[in-house]
Design a protein around this motif. Structure first.
Motif, PDB file in Angstrom:
ATOM      1  N   VAL A   1      -9.504  33.632  49.466  1.00  0.00           N
ATOM      2  CA  VAL A   1     -10.176  32.620  50.277  1.00  0.00           C
ATOM      3  C   VAL A   1      -9.288  31.391  50.320  1.00  0.00           C
ATOM      4  O   VAL A   1      -8.790  30.933  49.289  1.00  0.00           O
ATOM      5  CB  VAL A   1     -11.557  32.257  49.670  1.00  0.00           C
ATOM      6  CG1 VAL A   1     -12.228  31.186  50.487  1.00  0.00           C
ATOM      7  CG2 VAL A   1     -12.429  33.487  49.565  1.00  0.00           C
ATOM      8  N   LYS A   2      -9.061  30.865  51.498  1.00  0.00           N
ATOM      9  CA  LYS A   2      -8.246  29.662  51.644  1.00  0.00           C
ATOM     10  C   LYS A   2      -9.150  28.447  51.483  1.00  0.00           C
ATOM     11  O   LYS A   2     -10.102  28.261  52.238  1.00  0.00           O
ATOM     12  CB  LYS A   2      -7.584  29.648  53.020  1.00  0.00           C
ATOM     13  CG  LYS A   2      -6.602  28.533  53.211  1.00  0.00           C
ATOM     14  CD  LYS A   2      -5.908  28.649  54.554  1.00  0.00           C
ATOM     15  CE  LYS A   2      -4.892  27.559  54.732  1.00  0.00           C
ATOM     16  NZ  LYS A   2      -4.205  27.663  56.011  1.00  0.00           N
ATOM     17  N   GLU A   3      -8.836  27.623  50.445  1.00  0.00           N
ATOM     18  CA  GLU A   3      -9.618  26.425  50.160  1.00  0.00           C
ATOM     19  C   GLU A   3      -8.673  25.293  49.783  1.00  0.00           C
ATOM     20  O   GLU A   3      -7.511  25.519  49.464  1.00  0.00           O
ATOM     21  CB  GLU A   3     -10.585  26.676  48.996  1.00  0.00           C
ATOM     22  CG  GLU A   3     -11.664  27.670  49.287  1.00  0.00           C
ATOM     23  CD  GLU A   3     -12.584  27.878  48.092  1.00  0.00           C
ATOM     24  OE1 GLU A   3     -12.316  27.304  47.022  1.00  0.00           O
ATOM     25  OE2 GLU A   3     -13.569  28.613  48.235  1.00  0.00           O
ATOM     26  N   LYS A   4      -9.200  24.093  49.784  1.00  0.00           N
ATOM     27  CA  LYS A   4      -8.422  22.935  49.337  1.00  0.00           C
ATOM     28  C   LYS A   4      -8.347  22.951  47.813  1.00  0.00           C
ATOM     29  O   LYS A   4      -9.269  23.427  47.143  1.00  0.00           O
ATOM     30  CB  LYS A   4      -9.064  21.631  49.803  1.00  0.00           C
ATOM     31  CG  LYS A   4      -8.978  21.429  51.296  1.00  0.00           C
ATOM     32  CD  LYS A   4      -9.517  20.077  51.683  1.00  0.00           C
ATOM     33  CE  LYS A   4      -9.353  19.861  53.176  1.00  0.00           C
ATOM     34  NZ  LYS A   4      -9.828  18.545  53.587  1.00  0.00           N
ATOM     35  N   ILE A   5      -7.235  22.421  47.297  1.00  0.00           N
ATOM     36  CA  ILE A   5      -7.087  22.329  45.843  1.00  0.00           C
ATOM     37  C   ILE A   5      -8.026  21.248  45.331  1.00  0.00           C
ATOM     38  O   ILE A   5      -8.028  20.122  45.815  1.00  0.00           O
ATOM     39  CB  ILE A   5      -5.639  22.007  45.461  1.00  0.00           C
ATOM     40  CG1 ILE A   5      -4.729  23.160  45.888  1.00  0.00           C
ATOM     41  CG2 ILE A   5      -5.510  21.760  43.962  1.00  0.00           C
ATOM     42  CD1 ILE A   5      -3.265  22.897  45.650  1.00  0.00           C
ATOM     43  N   THR A   6      -8.785  21.585  44.329  1.00  0.00           N
ATOM     44  CA  THR A   6      -9.756  20.625  43.808  1.00  0.00           C
ATOM     45  C   THR A   6      -9.418  20.168  42.393  1.00  0.00           C
ATOM     46  O   THR A   6     -10.078  19.302  41.861  1.00  0.00           O
ATOM     47  CB  THR A   6     -11.170  21.233  43.805  1.00  0.00           C
ATOM     48  OG1 THR A   6     -11.156  22.432  43.022  1.00  0.00           O
ATOM     49  CG2 THR A   6     -11.618  21.547  45.216  1.00  0.00           C
TER      50      THR A   6
END
Length: 100
Positions: A27-32
């Motif tokens: 899943v492509k997500e923003k780095i948190t």
């Protein structure tokens, strides 16, 4: 009774041997999460310069960030001990050899 135990065992054996593979999908997500660290960044060609003589810095010829070439003076230093030794040698030379 043994037939029911045998039937139950076979049933459990077939159920437990089913091939259930868990499928994962990226899943492509923003780095948190962030990682903080301290350190020193040095350039590839950076090096430190050390003097082989002791003394006090009397004149700074180049500032941080200035481009210098081989042979360019960076600082001038004053060696009190060297000046004293030079004067002593000069005095001794004059005494023994009559030179000025």
């Amino acid at each position: 009774m043994t037939k029911s135990i045998l039937a139950l065992s076979l049933f459990l054996l077939f159920i437990s041997c089913k091939s259930k593979q868990e499928k994962l999908q990226p899943v492509k997500e923003k780095i948190t999460e962030s990682v903080y660290a301290s350190g020193i960044i040095k350039s590839k060609n950076q090096y430190q310069v050390f003097s082989s003589l002791n003394g006090l810095v009397s004149v700074i010829h180049a500032a941080e960030g200035d481009v210098v070439k081989k042979g360019d003076p960076i600082i001038s230093s004053y060696q009190h001990n060297c000046s004293v030794k030079y004067r002593e040698c000069s005095d001794l030379r004059r005494l023994y050899f009559g030179c000025s």
